[in-house]
Design a protein around this motif. Structure first.
Motif, PDB file in Angstrom:
ATOM      1  N   THR A 121       0.854  -1.181   0.000  1.00 50.03           N
ATOM      2  CA  THR A 121       0.000   0.000   0.000  1.00 50.03           C
ATOM      3  C   THR A 121       0.893   1.234   0.000  1.00 50.03           C
ATOM      4  N   VAL A 122       0.481   2.246  -0.746  1.00 56.77           N
ATOM      5  CA  VAL A 122       1.163   3.537  -0.755  1.00 56.77           C
ATOM      6  C   VAL A 122       0.108   4.587  -0.452  1.00 56.77           C
ATOM      7  N   SER A 123       0.385   5.406   0.555  1.00 47.16           N
ATOM      8  CA  SER A 123      -0.575   6.435   0.937  1.00 47.16           C
ATOM      9  C   SER A 123       0.147   7.540   1.697  1.00 47.16           C
ATOM     10  N   LYS A 124      -0.604   8.574   2.005  1.00 52.67           N
ATOM     11  CA  LYS A 124      -0.077   9.568   2.932  1.00 52.67           C
ATOM     12  C   LYS A 124       0.002   8.910   4.302  1.00 52.67           C
ATOM     13  N   ARG A 125       0.862   9.427   5.155  1.00 52.56           N
ATOM     14  CA  ARG A 125       0.998   8.872   6.505  1.00 52.56           C
ATOM     15  C   ARG A 125      -0.290   9.128   7.286  1.00 52.56           C
ATOM     16  N   ILE A 126      -0.915   8.038   7.723  1.00 49.48           N
ATOM     17  CA  ILE A 126      -2.147   8.114   8.499  1.00 49.48           C
ATOM     18  C   ILE A 126      -1.894   7.389   9.817  1.00 49.48           C
ATOM     19  N   PRO A 127      -1.954   8.098  10.942  1.00 47.21           N
ATOM     20  CA  PRO A 127      -1.699   7.437  12.230  1.00 47.21           C
ATOM     21  C   PRO A 127      -2.636   6.253  12.448  1.00 47.21           C
ATOM     22  N   GLY A 128      -2.068   5.112  12.811  1.00 50.38           N
ATOM     23  CA  GLY A 128      -2.849   3.920  13.121  1.00 50.38           C
ATOM     24  C   GLY A 128      -3.283   3.106  11.909  1.00 50.38           C
ATOM     25  N   GLN A 129      -2.911   3.526  10.702  1.00 46.11           N
ATOM     26  CA  GLN A 129      -3.379   2.817   9.508  1.00 46.11           C
ATOM     27  C   GLN A 129      -2.817   1.397   9.428  1.00 46.11           C
ATOM     28  N   VAL A 130      -1.551   1.222   9.779  1.00 42.90           N
ATOM     29  CA  VAL A 130      -0.962  -0.119   9.695  1.00 42.90           C
ATOM     30  C   VAL A 130      -1.698  -1.089  10.622  1.00 42.90           C
ATOM     31  N   VAL A 131      -2.153  -0.610  11.758  1.00 44.59           N
ATOM     32  CA  VAL A 131      -2.916  -1.453  12.688  1.00 44.59           C
ATOM     33  C   VAL A 131      -4.249  -1.849  12.052  1.00 44.59           C
ATOM     34  N   LYS A 132      -4.886  -0.916  11.344  1.00 47.27           N
ATOM     35  CA  LYS A 132      -6.152  -1.227  10.670  1.00 47.27           C
ATOM     36  C   LYS A 132      -5.942  -2.295   9.597  1.00 47.27           C
ATOM     37  N   ILE A 133      -4.861  -2.182   8.854  1.00 46.03           N
ATOM     38  CA  ILE A 133      -4.579  -3.173   7.813  1.00 46.03           C
ATOM     39  C   ILE A 133      -4.338  -4.544   8.448  1.00 46.03           C
ATOM     40  N   ILE A 134      -3.576  -4.575   9.538  1.00 40.26           N
ATOM     41  CA  ILE A 134      -3.301  -5.830  10.237  1.00 40.26           C
ATOM     42  C   ILE A 134      -4.608  -6.455  10.733  1.00 40.26           C
ATOM     43  N   LYS A 135      -5.511  -5.649  11.269  1.00 40.98           N
ATOM     44  CA  LYS A 135      -6.796  -6.166  11.740  1.00 40.98           C
ATOM     45  C   LYS A 135      -7.606  -6.762  10.590  1.00 40.98           C
ATOM     46  N   VAL A 136      -7.581  -6.094   9.427  1.00 39.50           N
ATOM     47  CA  VAL A 136      -8.284  -6.621   8.251  1.00 39.50           C
ATOM     48  C   VAL A 136      -7.702  -7.966   7.859  1.00 39.50           C
ATOM     49  N   LEU A 137      -6.375  -8.055   7.814  1.00 37.78           N
ATOM     50  CA  LEU A 137      -5.722  -9.311   7.416  1.00 37.78           C
ATOM     51  C   LEU A 137      -6.027 -10.435   8.395  1.00 37.78           C
ATOM     52  N   GLU A 138      -6.004 -10.138   9.686  1.00 37.65           N
ATOM     53  CA  GLU A 138      -6.310 -11.157  10.685  1.00 37.65           C
ATOM     54  C   GLU A 138      -7.773 -11.588  10.602  1.00 37.65           C
ATOM     55  N   ARG A 139      -8.669 -10.637  10.380  1.00 38.29           N
ATOM     56  CA  ARG A 139     -10.093 -10.960  10.253  1.00 38.29           C
ATOM     57  C   ARG A 139     -10.341 -11.867   9.047  1.00 38.29           C
ATOM     58  N   LEU A 140      -9.540 -11.697   8.003  1.00 37.49           N
ATOM     59  CA  LEU A 140      -9.700 -12.486   6.789  1.00 37.49           C
ATOM     60  C   LEU A 140      -8.875 -13.774   6.797  1.00 37.49           C
ATOM     61  N   SER A 141      -8.324 -14.140   7.954  1.00 37.13           N
ATOM     62  CA  SER A 141      -7.565 -15.384   8.150  1.00 37.13           C
ATOM     63  C   SER A 141      -6.226 -15.422   7.416  1.00 37.13           C
ATOM     64  N   PHE A 142      -5.564 -14.276   7.328  1.00 40.40           N
ATOM     65  CA  PHE A 142      -4.212 -14.243   6.778  1.00 40.40           C
ATOM     66  C   PHE A 142      -3.215 -14.205   7.923  1.00 40.40           C
ATOM     67  N   GLU A 143      -2.079 -14.831   7.723  1.00 33.80           N
ATOM     68  CA  GLU A 143      -0.992 -14.793   8.705  1.00 33.80           C
ATOM     69  C   GLU A 143       0.116 -13.907   8.138  1.00 33.80           C
ATOM     70  N   ILE A 144       0.517 -12.892   8.887  1.00 27.21           N
ATOM     71  CA  ILE A 144       1.550 -11.961   8.425  1.00 27.21           C
ATOM     72  C   ILE A 144       2.916 -12.582   8.688  1.00 27.21           C
ATOM     73  N   LEU A 145       3.675 -12.785   7.617  1.00 26.65           N
ATOM     74  CA  LEU A 145       5.012 -13.355   7.733  1.00 26.65           C
ATOM     75  C   LEU A 145       6.076 -12.266   7.835  1.00 26.65           C
ATOM     76  N   ASN A 146       5.849 -11.139   7.160  1.00 22.44           N
ATOM     77  CA  ASN A 146       6.848 -10.072   7.127  1.00 22.44           C
ATOM     78  C   ASN A 146       6.142  -8.751   6.849  1.00 22.44           C
ATOM     79  N   LEU A 147       6.657  -7.681   7.434  1.00 22.36           N
ATOM     80  CA  LEU A 147       6.141  -6.338   7.191  1.00 22.36           C
ATOM     81  C   LEU A 147       7.326  -5.393   7.080  1.00 22.36           C
ATOM     82  N   ASN A 148       7.394  -4.670   5.971  1.00 23.49           N
ATOM     83  CA  ASN A 148       8.397  -3.622   5.793  1.00 23.49           C
ATOM     84  C   ASN A 148       7.672  -2.300   5.658  1.00 23.49           C
ATOM     85  N   ILE A 149       8.206  -1.279   6.320  1.00 26.24           N
ATOM     86  CA  ILE A 149       7.628   0.050   6.241  1.00 26.24           C
ATOM     87  C   ILE A 149       8.710   0.993   5.731  1.00 26.24           C
ATOM     88  N   SER A 150       8.408   1.655   4.622  1.00 25.86           N
ATOM     89  CA  SER A 150       9.322   2.651   4.065  1.00 25.86           C
ATOM     90  C   SER A 150       8.564   3.969   3.976  1.00 25.86           C
TER      91      SER A 150
END
Length: 193
Positions: A121-150
């Motif tokens: 995802t590419v966006s403007k910096r939004i506080p707490g957005q990465v947490v929202k994405i993680i919650k979506v992924l967990e709700r959809l039964s995905f397991e996060i193996l790696n996360l890079n933030i640039s």
């Protein structure tokens, strides 16, 4: 100058250049301190920066074509299937299946790579957005193996490598839309306050 002295000087220069490369690259790209790991980490970092630059240029081009006054809570999402040739760092003849879902708030790209899914995802910096994405992924039964933030100025690139859970029934297109919705809920909360 003897051959031994020339070789010693070459190795000294090589080590100095590797130190500079290592100092310019975020530590999570370089797993070990051997030469091959340093160079491999630098290559991965440069690829991420190139992808971020391409995304920013595409976003800038879209804004110059159709300037919008601001994010709307009823943003129309553009969903377009992507082919291997559109991914800059594909695996040669290995076909990758992917989708891209864009809005004025964020660009979301998903692609299948082997048995995993790569989500960017590419966006403007939004506080707490990465947490929202993680919650979506967990709700959809995905397991996060790696996360890079640039990040660059006020723009941020989140790159996830996620494992598909057995319960997951989503396509990459549907995943892109679901993640895009997490950005849209941010726009709704901002317009309501």
């Amino acid at each position: 100058m003897s051959h031994i002295a020339v070789e010693r000087n070459r190795r000294k220069q090589m080590n100095e250049h590797l130190k500079v490369l290592r100092s310019l690259t975020p530590c999570f790209y370089i797993k070990r301190s051997d030469q091959a790991s340093i160079i491999g980490g630098v290559i991965d970092f440069i690829k991420e920066l190139q992808e971020l630059l391409q995304s920013l240029e595409a976003k800038k081009k879209r804004k110059s074509v159709s300037p919008s006054p601001g994010p709307s809570p009823r943003t129309i999402l553009q969903l377009s299937p992507r082919t291997q040739s559109e991914f800059p760092f594909g695996h040669g003849s290995f076909k990758e299946v992917g989708a891209c879902c864009n809005s004025p708030l964020a660009d979301v790209e998903t692609k299948i790579s082997g048995s995993n899914v790569i989500l960017r995802t590419v966006s403007k910096r939004i506080p707490g957005q990465v947490v929202k994405i993680i919650k979506v992924l967990e709700r959809l039964s995905f397991e996060i193996l790696n996360l890079n933030i640039s990040s660059m100025e006020d723009t941020v690139l989140y790159s996830f490598v996620i494992k598909i859970g057995l319960e997951c029934q989503l396509s990459v297109e549907e995943l892109a839309v679901e993640v895009q919705r997490s950005f849209c809920t941010e726009a709704l909360s901002l317009t309501q306050t």
